[in-house]
Scaffold this active site. Structure first.
Site, PDB file in Angstrom:
ATOM      1  NE  ARG A  83      -3.878  -2.242   2.294  1.00 18.97           N
ATOM      2  CZ  ARG A  83      -3.880  -3.572   2.146  1.00 18.97           C
ATOM      3  NH1 ARG A  83      -2.738  -4.231   2.028  1.00 18.97           N
ATOM      4  NH2 ARG A  83      -5.026  -4.250   2.096  1.00 18.97           N
ATOM      5  CG  ASP A 111      -2.264 -14.169   5.635  1.00 20.22           C
ATOM      6  OD1 ASP A 111      -2.998 -14.797   4.844  1.00 20.22           O
ATOM      7  OD2 ASP A 111      -1.942 -12.979   5.469  1.00 20.22           O
ATOM      8  N   GLY A 131      -1.326 -12.515  -4.350  1.00 19.60           N
ATOM      9  CA  GLY A 131      -2.752 -12.200  -4.472  1.00 19.60           C
ATOM     10  C   GLY A 131      -3.005 -10.745  -4.115  1.00 19.60           C
TER      11      GLY A 131
END
Ligand code: S3P
Length: 437
Positions: A26, A319, A98
């Site tokens: 980001r 995760d 992803g």
């Protein structure tokens, strides 16, 4: 290359966990959208993040790596402003990531040009309709001869439309893809998320001075904002820290410290779970850095007991189930993990990969629907684990080898570089013993 992990004595020392993967992606993307030069310190230099940097570079963003006064690495991004990207001059190859693929598909989908996305064998198997469906509502077109999967092309339209979208799956990647598309769409875009997911995108937008309206379950962004250039330090990744933390908990006599870890409340489901299991984990020197909570973490080996982990906690530790399964294998009694459906569509089918790895190493477990139950107390080891291009499967079973009766092998460690470069060296630095086969 396959590697075996061997039984070790106590783990001791300090381990510097690399920068957070979600924040690193980001930071690069928001830097590209700023007006002026942004500087990022502590960026995770893993394959996944580098692919995002390269994708931005192929759309005209100048990104350079320099050294600061104290020789620390600084990534400098010359922002092009919202709406300032140019049509990619190459295929956007996102490797194993992803997050990189979905966030970048969102970003480019509101531009009137065509981008081509591809990835590795694992990424080409992962579902993309979760982003293409909402992004198409703004006018973008997606073409893929394999249906919804990569390789695929994205073609945006000149005046893309703002949308109001309720997430059908709890996914920060989908939420962020829509918000990134909204950066180049006039009007207000709203994402409704019935279950909260990691909020790094919203926090970063606020840190950059962008007005974001947050409802109880919704986020609204007014498009085409002026993003200022910024200076940002990326904290250590709590998902990477999970591996040494569990290793120290299950290895007798251990005492390790991990400085500067992101403890965003929407990322620490594993830590909450481990504390409930009886873990000795201390959070020290809590502070806020660039809108994110950060702390030093001290971990001492502990007697763990099995518990039930509710499905509602899954988004905050999505995760971390492979490494929780290893902690559970060494705990007393059953650890029941509910609501694991999303694990089927990660870098591998993680539910199947974890079960196969446990099976190969003599750990009692069962899968019923989307619930995994691991019975602790017996880990004979001696198995060779298939990692299926999945970094977290590789790291998790290397940790099991540190406590199992016989060494544990993993068939491939190359993918660890996608999220945790130097994992093996750093773990060896606190006492782990790995051997290349
Ligand atoms: C991420 C969101 C999660 C997580 C991934 C990183 C992100 O994926 O598994 O590693 O940075 O937004 P989902 O959004 O698919 O849950």
């Amino acid at each position: 290359m396959s590697v075996t992990s061997h039984k070790v004595a106590a783990l001791k020392g300090t381990l510097l966990v690399p920068g957070d993967k979600s924040i690193s992606h980001r930071a690069l993307i928001f830097g590209s959208q700023g007006n002026g030069a942004s500087e990022i310190h502590g960026l995770l230099e893993s394959e996944d993040v580098i692919h995002t940097a390269q994708a931005l570079q192929s759309m005209g963003v100048n990104i350079t790596k320099t050294k600061g006064k104290n020789k620390a690495t600084i990534w400098r991004i010359d922002g092009v402003g919202t709406g300032g990207l140019t049509e990619p001059n190459d295929v956007l190859y996102m490797g194993n990531s992803g997050t990189g693929a979905r966030l970048m598909m969102g970003l480019v989908s509101s531009y009137p040009f065509t981008s081509f996305f591809n990835g590795d064998e694992s990424l080409r198997k992962r579902p993309m309709s979760r982003v293409t469906i909402p992004l198409a509502q703004s006018g973008a077109q997606f073409l893929s001869h394999t249906g919804e999967k990569l390789p695929l092309s994205v073609t945006g339209i000149r005046e893309a439309l703002p949308i109001n979208y309720t997430l059908p799956v709890a996914s920060a990647q989908v939420k962020s893809a829509i918000l990134l598309a909204a950066l180049n769409i006039a009007g207000k875009t709203t994402v409704v998320e019935p279950i909260a997911t990691r909020d790094h995108t919203e926090r970063m937008l606020k840190y950059l001075g962008v007005e974001v309206e947050s409802g109880e379950h919704s986020i609204t962004l007014k498009g085409q904002p002026e993003l200022k250039a910024f200076d940002l330090t990326v904290p250590g990744d709590p998902s990477s820290a999970a591996f040494p933390i569990v290793a120290a908990l299950i290895t007798k006599g251990s005492d390790i410290t991990l400085p500067n870890i992101c403890i965003n409340p929407l990322r620490i489901g594993l830590y909450v779970t481990l504390l409930e299991m009886g873990a000795d984990i201390e959070f020290k020197n809590k502070t806020e850095v660039a809108g994110e909570l950060v702390a030093d973490i001290r971990v001492r080996s502990s007697k763990l007991k099995g518990i039930k982990v509710p499905a509602s906690r899954a988004p905050s530790m999505i995760d971390e189930y492979p490494i929780l399964a290893i902690a559970a294998a060494m705990a007393e009694g059953d650890t029941i993990m509910e609501g694991l459906e999303e694990l089927r569509v990660k870098e591998s089918d993680r539910l199947a990969a974890v079960a196969a790895g446990l099976e190969a190493n003599g750990v009692t477990h069962k899968i019923e629907g989307d619930t995994l139950t691991v019975t602790g107390g017996k880990a004979t080891g001696g198995g060779l684990v298939e990692t299926h291009f999945d970094h977290r499967i590789a790291m998790s079973f290397l940790i099991l080898g540190m406590v199992a009766k016989k060494p544990v092998g993993v068939d491939d460690v190359s993918m660890i570089n996608t999220s945790f470069p130097n994992f093996m060296e750093l773990m060896a630095g606190i006492g782990a013993e790995f051997k290349k086969a």
